[in-house]
Write a protein that holds these residues in place. Sequence first.
Motif, PDB file in Angstrom:
ATOM      1  N   GLU A  17      36.748  31.889   9.489  1.00 36.74           N
ATOM      2  CA  GLU A  17      35.482  31.308   9.036  1.00 36.74           C
ATOM      3  C   GLU A  17      35.670  30.027   8.231  1.00 36.74           C
ATOM      4  N   ALA A  18      36.890  29.785   7.749  1.00 43.09           N
ATOM      5  CA  ALA A  18      37.149  28.593   6.934  1.00 43.09           C
ATOM      6  C   ALA A  18      37.292  27.334   7.785  1.00 43.09           C
ATOM      7  N   TRP A  19      37.343  27.505   9.100  1.00 46.49           N
ATOM      8  CA  TRP A  19      37.644  26.392   9.996  1.00 46.49           C
ATOM      9  C   TRP A  19      36.487  26.122  10.957  1.00 46.49           C
ATOM     10  N   GLN A  20      36.448  24.891  11.468  1.00 47.74           N
ATOM     11  CA  GLN A  20      35.477  24.522  12.503  1.00 47.74           C
ATOM     12  C   GLN A  20      36.203  23.772  13.607  1.00 47.74           C
ATOM     13  N   ALA A  21      35.889  24.117  14.852  1.00 47.73           N
ATOM     14  CA  ALA A  21      36.565  23.490  15.990  1.00 47.73           C
ATOM     15  C   ALA A  21      36.066  22.068  16.215  1.00 47.73           C
ATOM     16  N   ILE A  22      36.984  21.210  16.655  1.00 48.25           N
ATOM     17  CA  ILE A  22      36.649  19.840  17.041  1.00 48.25           C
ATOM     18  C   ILE A  22      37.636  19.444  18.134  1.00 48.25           C
ATOM     19  N   TYR A  23      37.246  18.516  18.997  1.00 46.75           N
ATOM     20  CA  TYR A  23      38.051  18.248  20.186  1.00 46.75           C
ATOM     21  C   TYR A  23      38.429  16.778  20.292  1.00 46.75           C
ATOM     22  N   GLY A  24      39.623  16.541  20.822  1.00 43.24           N
ATOM     23  CA  GLY A  24      40.081  15.184  21.058  1.00 43.24           C
ATOM     24  C   GLY A  24      39.361  14.552  22.234  1.00 43.24           C
ATOM     25  N   THR A  25      39.512  13.246  22.355  1.00 39.79           N
ATOM     26  CA  THR A  25      38.916  12.525  23.474  1.00 39.79           C
ATOM     27  C   THR A  25      39.759  12.736  24.727  1.00 39.79           C
ATOM     28  N   THR A  26      39.329  12.155  25.830  1.00 34.32           N
ATOM     29  CA  THR A  26      40.060  12.302  27.084  1.00 34.32           C
ATOM     30  C   THR A  26      41.498  11.814  26.952  1.00 34.32           C
ATOM     31  N   SER A  27      41.719  10.805  26.126  1.00 35.82           N
ATOM     32  CA  SER A  27      43.065  10.258  25.930  1.00 35.82           C
ATOM     33  C   SER A  27      43.943  11.164  25.079  1.00 35.82           C
ATOM     34  N   GLY A  28      43.341  12.145  24.407  1.00 41.94           N
ATOM     35  CA  GLY A  28      44.084  13.022  23.512  1.00 41.94           C
ATOM     36  C   GLY A  28      43.943  12.654  22.054  1.00 41.94           C
ATOM     37  N   ALA A  29      43.362  11.485  21.757  1.00 43.64           N
ATOM     38  CA  ALA A  29      43.185  11.054  20.370  1.00 43.64           C
ATOM     39  C   ALA A  29      41.954  11.721  19.766  1.00 43.64           C
ATOM     40  N   LEU A  30      42.063  12.110  18.500  1.00 43.51           N
ATOM     41  CA  LEU A  30      40.937  12.695  17.773  1.00 43.51           C
ATOM     42  C   LEU A  30      40.311  11.624  16.889  1.00 43.51           C
ATOM     43  N   PRO A  31      39.040  11.255  17.109  1.00 40.55           N
ATOM     44  CA  PRO A  31      38.381  10.272  16.240  1.00 40.55           C
ATOM     45  C   PRO A  31      38.119  10.894  14.862  1.00 40.55           C
ATOM     46  N   LEU A  32      38.799  10.393  13.842  1.00 42.82           N
ATOM     47  CA  LEU A  32      38.687  11.005  12.516  1.00 42.82           C
ATOM     48  C   LEU A  32      37.316  10.780  11.888  1.00 42.82           C
ATOM     49  N   ASP A  33      36.578   9.777  12.359  1.00 42.83           N
ATOM     50  CA  ASP A  33      35.214   9.583  11.850  1.00 42.83           C
ATOM     51  C   ASP A  33      34.345  10.811  12.123  1.00 42.83           C
ATOM     52  N   GLU A  34      34.635  11.519  13.215  1.00 39.02           N
ATOM     53  CA  GLU A  34      33.843  12.697  13.556  1.00 39.02           C
ATOM     54  C   GLU A  34      34.150  13.875  12.636  1.00 39.02           C
ATOM     55  N   VAL A  35      35.240  13.760  11.876  1.00 37.46           N
ATOM     56  CA  VAL A  35      35.632  14.832  10.962  1.00 37.46           C
ATOM     57  C   VAL A  35      34.878  14.730   9.639  1.00 37.46           C
ATOM     58  N   LYS A  36      34.459  13.522   9.267  1.00 36.19           N
ATOM     59  CA  LYS A  36      33.845  13.294   7.953  1.00 36.19           C
ATOM     60  C   LYS A  36      32.691  14.243   7.636  1.00 36.19           C
ATOM     61  N   PRO A  37      31.736  14.440   8.558  1.00 37.04           N
ATOM     62  CA  PRO A  37      30.614  15.338   8.220  1.00 37.04           C
ATOM     63  C   PRO A  37      31.046  16.783   7.993  1.00 37.04           C
ATOM     64  N   ILE A  38      32.184  17.170   8.561  1.00 35.23           N
ATOM     65  CA  ILE A  38      32.632  18.558   8.443  1.00 35.23           C
ATOM     66  C   ILE A  38      33.245  18.820   7.077  1.00 35.23           C
ATOM     67  N   VAL A  39      34.060  17.881   6.576  1.00 35.48           N
ATOM     68  CA  VAL A  39      34.778  18.107   5.311  1.00 35.48           C
ATOM     69  C   VAL A  39      33.932  17.754   4.092  1.00 35.48           C
ATOM     70  N   GLN A  40      32.756  17.180   4.304  1.00 34.04           N
ATOM     71  CA  GLN A  40      31.767  16.981   3.242  1.00 34.04           C
ATOM     72  C   GLN A  40      32.339  16.278   2.010  1.00 34.04           C
ATOM     73  N   GLY A  41      32.926  15.114   2.234  1.00 34.41           N
ATOM     74  CA  GLY A  41      33.366  14.290   1.116  1.00 34.41           C
ATOM     75  C   GLY A  41      34.736  14.602   0.568  1.00 34.41           C
ATOM     76  N   SER A  42      35.462  15.530   1.157  1.00 38.38           N
ATOM     77  CA  SER A  42      36.810  15.843   0.673  1.00 38.38           C
ATOM     78  C   SER A  42      37.714  14.622   0.846  1.00 38.38           C
ATOM     79  N   PRO A  43      38.588  14.350  -0.141  1.00 42.94           N
ATOM     80  CA  PRO A  43      39.492  13.196  -0.015  1.00 42.94           C
ATOM     81  C   PRO A  43      40.596  13.401   1.013  1.00 42.94           C
ATOM     82  N   VAL A  44      40.837  14.650   1.408  1.00 45.30           N
ATOM     83  CA  VAL A  44      41.864  14.921   2.414  1.00 45.30           C
ATOM     84  C   VAL A  44      41.255  15.659   3.595  1.00 45.30           C
TER      85      VAL A  44
END
Length: 598
Positions: free
Chosen positions: A486-513
């Motif tokens: 429950e502490a985790w949320q799934a997210i997926y890389g793009t077709t190239s395999g790269a994960l856009p970190l901008d898409e992570v921002k809303p999930i971590v809610q302002g965490s510095p890491v």
Amino acid sequence: MKSTSFSLYTLAVAAAIALSSSLATAPRAIAQEPSPVAPFLKLLASGRVPAERQPLILENICKRGTADDLAVVLERILTDETTTDDLKQSVLGWLTDAATTRKVKPSGDLAGIAKLITASKSAKLQLAAVKLAGEWQVAGIGDALAQLAQSETASPQLQEAAMQGLAAMGDDSSKQLLEKLAASSQSIRVRTLAAAALVKSNLDVAAKLGAATLAASSVADDPAPMIEAILNRQGGSDKLAEALAGEKLQADVAKMALRFMYSIGRSDEALSAILSKAAGVALDTPPPTAEEVEKLVAEVNEKGDAARGEKVFRRADVSCMKCHAINRAGGQIGPELSALGGISPVDYIVNSILNPDLAKKEQYLTRIVLTVDGETFTGIVVDEDDVKMNLKDASGKIITIAIDDIEAQKEGKSLMPQGLTKFLTHDELLDLIKYVSVLGKPGEYALRTVPAIQKWKVLKAPSAELAGDVPNVEIVREHILDLPAEAWQAIYGTTSGALPLDEVKPIVQGSPVVILQGEVNVITGGEVTLQTTSSEPAQIWIDAEPFEASGPITTLLSQGMHKITVRTKIGDSPSPSLKVELAKPEGSEAQFDVVGGN
């Protein structure tokens, strides 16, 4: 000596399974005939069953046992202090399955389950006990359920289960409490869950209270439990549409409700129309004609942009990734799309998106099931036997229905409803079709030959201990590796395999890491090389062992599942991203599979 005793025990279990199966299927001529799980009960009573084998014994008793047999199991988990909370939780799940599919519950007094609700320190065990108490309709449990239903500190899952339990009790006091909780004096979350629970006893009241709750909601509120409960009731969609006709919804709330309805494979005409009007979006359009498809194909070839289309595909409001996977990461409901463009013409893709029923393949045929209680479920049949049917719905959830509870069933439409594209501009639609049409073709969107971690889990609330210096092994274990799902949320890389970190921002809610985790299943042990490409500084752990991410990492991985954890920060890069590829170095005998799925 140990291996010999283990072999004898294994043979005993195998014999018990064979004997119990034959007893379960044989006619029972006299009341004194042995229980179909008598061999398992005997093994359990011997006190010599190894702890790691007890789940197998208990599961088989729950699957085949009589009411008296299940009473033995219940007594064991209530009184045996050596039984772990994890095993108790599993047993409660098996007992729930016995109640829902075989209509069998333990004989005797069931009130003892109350102590698992009121005294358990395990949130998961407490939740399982609440669900089972409601299914059993345990006398005298109403006060405990009412207390949880009204608790400000209980989790949404526990509150929802308590309210569903009250609904199952069906007495006047439970119904009155649910109507009170669905009234305007309560929080939107409580009102939503209470209206969802009321659906079982009074659909008309539930629809009216649900509509009023939607009208009072903001975009920060989640209407999903209430909408899904009403849609899963025969005639529920029309009842909700009728009730909403007298309410005024915020446009964004109506859009959110509409998106959710589409995301679970529903596009009911009356409800879609009233929500679309409130949202200020176009009504559902009819499927395109052959001439319109031909025109769209020409526009896609001339104006479509695959890079922009991939961003559309990944948008939450379009819901593509809830059902479809790219490079085996994403939803597991619809077809895997990695090679679709290489094997399908553009007109087929246009029809698949705008008229999904036209291009529906046999393995994705759906079934609409109506139960004797008036519930309706739509999904793909995963498996079916003489006792139960398992359906996978559009969200990937498995719904178990007892065969005896099925009143009628028929073939349904595609789980991909018409209307999903109404949130897109015409140019966005062209870009989306273009992206799907180039998947698997030579070039940027070709099938990858080097595997990368495509499915990541994001730690939703990293602790303060992870934000400072690089954490040591003890901190990594306690604050990362040992955390529940429950502490985790799934997210997926793009077709190239790269994960856009901008898409992570809303999930971590302002965490510095940012803490990300992928998995690799090693089938044959050997050396494996990890190559990390990151726009930001990063640290890597393979299980609990730290590594520098500045260059290739070659390490020996044993057979089994391994966790790849990355710690990074999102800096000021215009397009921050992370990519971790895995390869087998020359001479290595390793065989591995990067874990995908949803």
